[in-house]
Write a protein that holds these residues in place. Structure first.
Motif, short mmCIF file in Angstrom:
data_model
loop_
_atom_site.label_atom_id
_atom_site.label_comp_id
_atom_site.label_asym_id
_atom_site.label_seq_id
_atom_site.Cartn_x
_atom_site.Cartn_y
_atom_site.Cartn_z
N ALA A 193 33.27 35.71 49.87
CA ALA A 193 33.59 35.83 51.30
C ALA A 193 35.09 35.71 51.58
N ALA A 194 35.90 35.55 50.54
CA ALA A 194 37.33 35.39 50.75
C ALA A 194 37.95 36.68 51.26
N ALA A 195 39.05 36.55 51.98
CA ALA A 195 39.73 37.72 52.54
C ALA A 195 40.90 38.19 51.67
N THR A 196 41.39 37.30 50.82
CA THR A 196 42.57 37.61 50.00
C THR A 196 42.16 37.90 48.56
N ARG A 197 42.77 38.89 47.98
CA ARG A 197 42.46 39.23 46.59
C ARG A 197 43.30 38.40 45.62
N LEU A 198 42.70 38.12 44.47
CA LEU A 198 43.40 37.35 43.45
C LEU A 198 44.68 38.05 43.02
N THR A 199 44.64 39.36 42.92
CA THR A 199 45.83 40.10 42.49
C THR A 199 47.01 39.85 43.43
N ALA A 200 46.75 39.76 44.73
CA ALA A 200 47.84 39.52 45.69
C ALA A 200 48.41 38.12 45.51
N GLN A 201 47.55 37.14 45.29
CA GLN A 201 48.02 35.76 45.09
C GLN A 201 48.83 35.65 43.80
N LEU A 202 48.37 36.30 42.75
CA LEU A 202 49.09 36.24 41.47
C LEU A 202 50.44 36.95 41.57
N ARG A 203 50.49 38.00 42.35
CA ARG A 203 51.74 38.75 42.52
C ARG A 203 52.81 37.89 43.19
N ASP A 204 52.38 37.00 44.10
CA ASP A 204 53.33 36.15 44.83
C ASP A 204 53.61 34.83 44.11
N LEU A 205 52.96 34.61 42.98
CA LEU A 205 53.08 33.33 42.28
C LEU A 205 54.39 33.25 41.50
N ASP A 206 55.05 32.12 41.58
CA ASP A 206 56.24 31.87 40.77
C ASP A 206 55.77 31.30 39.43
N ALA A 207 55.46 32.20 38.50
CA ALA A 207 54.88 31.79 37.23
C ALA A 207 55.81 30.91 36.41
N GLY A 208 57.11 31.10 36.58
CA GLY A 208 58.06 30.33 35.78
C GLY A 208 58.03 28.84 36.07
N SER A 209 57.59 28.46 37.25
CA SER A 209 57.57 27.04 37.60
C SER A 209 56.15 26.53 37.86
N THR A 210 55.15 27.30 37.45
CA THR A 210 53.76 26.90 37.62
C THR A 210 53.21 26.43 36.28
N GLU A 211 52.67 25.24 36.25
CA GLU A 211 52.19 24.68 34.99
C GLU A 211 50.83 25.25 34.57
N ARG A 212 49.92 25.39 35.53
CA ARG A 212 48.58 25.88 35.20
C ARG A 212 48.07 26.79 36.31
N ILE A 213 47.33 27.80 35.88
CA ILE A 213 46.58 28.65 36.81
C ILE A 213 45.11 28.34 36.57
N VAL A 214 44.45 27.81 37.59
CA VAL A 214 43.06 27.38 37.46
C VAL A 214 42.16 28.34 38.23
N LEU A 215 41.18 28.91 37.55
CA LEU A 215 40.19 29.78 38.18
C LEU A 215 38.85 29.06 38.19
N ILE A 216 38.24 28.97 39.37
CA ILE A 216 36.97 28.26 39.53
C ILE A 216 35.86 29.24 39.82
N VAL A 217 34.83 29.21 38.98
CA VAL A 217 33.66 30.09 39.14
C VAL A 217 32.46 29.22 39.48
N GLY A 218 31.84 29.49 40.60
CA GLY A 218 30.69 28.71 41.04
C GLY A 218 29.39 29.17 40.41
N PRO A 219 28.28 28.51 40.76
CA PRO A 219 26.97 28.84 40.20
C PRO A 219 26.33 30.03 40.91
N GLU A 220 25.13 30.40 40.44
CA GLU A 220 24.42 31.55 41.02
C GLU A 220 24.18 31.38 42.52
N GLY A 221 23.90 30.15 42.94
CA GLY A 221 23.61 29.89 44.35
C GLY A 221 24.83 29.72 45.22
N GLY A 222 26.01 29.81 44.62
CA GLY A 222 27.24 29.69 45.39
C GLY A 222 27.76 28.26 45.49
#
Length: 260
Positions: A187-216
């Motif tokens: 249900a999110a409005a923003t795409r992951l690609t857009a967030q990653l594009r704006d990310l300052d990777a050089g100063s970010t220690e970890r990128i955490v992706l959270i995947v929920g269960p079948e029921g949400g």
């Protein structure tokens, strides 16, 4: 062509130009299963970045001697990629972490979400964790990795936010100098690609992706994660299973970081 790869902590002791004697844990599989014999080249990795390459001089089911020709060390790159994978039925969670390992995940955190159908009862938790650990090792060897993913402890429900928050501070995900935490949510409005594009990777220690269960993910869990700065994102126009959402997100992250 890639050489056969075997895992042994002894790889950390390897020195180019010397012999390395490996015990039954490696020799048994190499000789009995892979039919490795004298004169063949193999790689031995320690799981922490060391790769010893050499030629087998002697081989039996109980011992294998490797004449080491080269020792390399894979540095730990940043940002680290972390997958929080909700427990899922039908081994879909195992499928997810296997593919994630092949793609290059650095850490995997199992999550018993409130709507997870599968669970790790206390009496079976150690056995299930060992099963995940063994799969991470097998997938690492299959993909020729010398540095294996770290398996975190099982998180439960809203406790996941507390776990992640301990290492980030209250607003680290919103702070480019800390962690970037993304909840994959249809249900999110923003795409992951857009967030990653704006990310300052050089100063970010970890990128955490959270995947929920079948029921949400429940509202309580989502609110707790947003409370530590996590952002909800969508991958695309289609809804993916829990077995494929995490790996798909990791591919986008690897591409955004210029590694793929």
């Amino acid at each position: 062509m890639s050489l056969p790869v075997f895992h042994s902590p002894q790889a950390a002791e390897a020195v180019a130009g010397s012999a390395l004697t490996l015990g039954e844990d490696v020799a048994g599989h190499a000789v009995r299963v892979r039919r490795i014999g004298p004169g063949e080249e193999i790689d031995v990795v320690d799981g922490h970045g060391v790769r010893a390459r050499g030629t087998v001089s002697t081989a039996s089911a109980t011992a294998l001697v490797l004449d080491v020709t080269e020792v390399t060390r894979t540095p730990e790159h940043g940002p680290r990629l972390v997958l929080v994978q909700a427990l899922a039925k039908g081994d879909r969670d195992l499928q997810a972490i296997e593919a994630a390992t092949e793609i290059g995940v650095d850490e995997v955190i199992p999550w018993a979400a409130e709507r997870s159908i599968a669970d790790w009862p206390a009496k079976k938790a150690a056995k299930m964790a060992a099963k995940w650990e063994n799969l991470l090792t097998a997938a690492s060897l299959q993909s020729r990795r010398s540095r294996f993913p770290v398996l975190g402890e099982l998180a439960r429900g809203t406790g996941l936010a507390h776990r992640l928050g301990e290492g980030t501070g209250d607003s680290a995900a919103a702070d480019p100098g800390g962690e970037a935490i993304f909840v994959l949510h249809e249900a999110a409005a923003t795409r992951l690609t857009a967030q990653l594009r704006d990310l300052d990777a050089g100063s970010t220690e970890r990128i955490v992706l959270i995947v929920g269960p079948e029921g949400g993910i429940t509202e309580a869990e989502l609110e707790a994660l947003q409370g530590i700065g996590a952002r909800t994102v969508v991958l695309g126009d289609t809804v993916l299973r829990s077995s494929s959402a995490g790996p798909a997100g990791l591919v986008l992250a690897q591409n955004s970081l210029g590694r793929w």
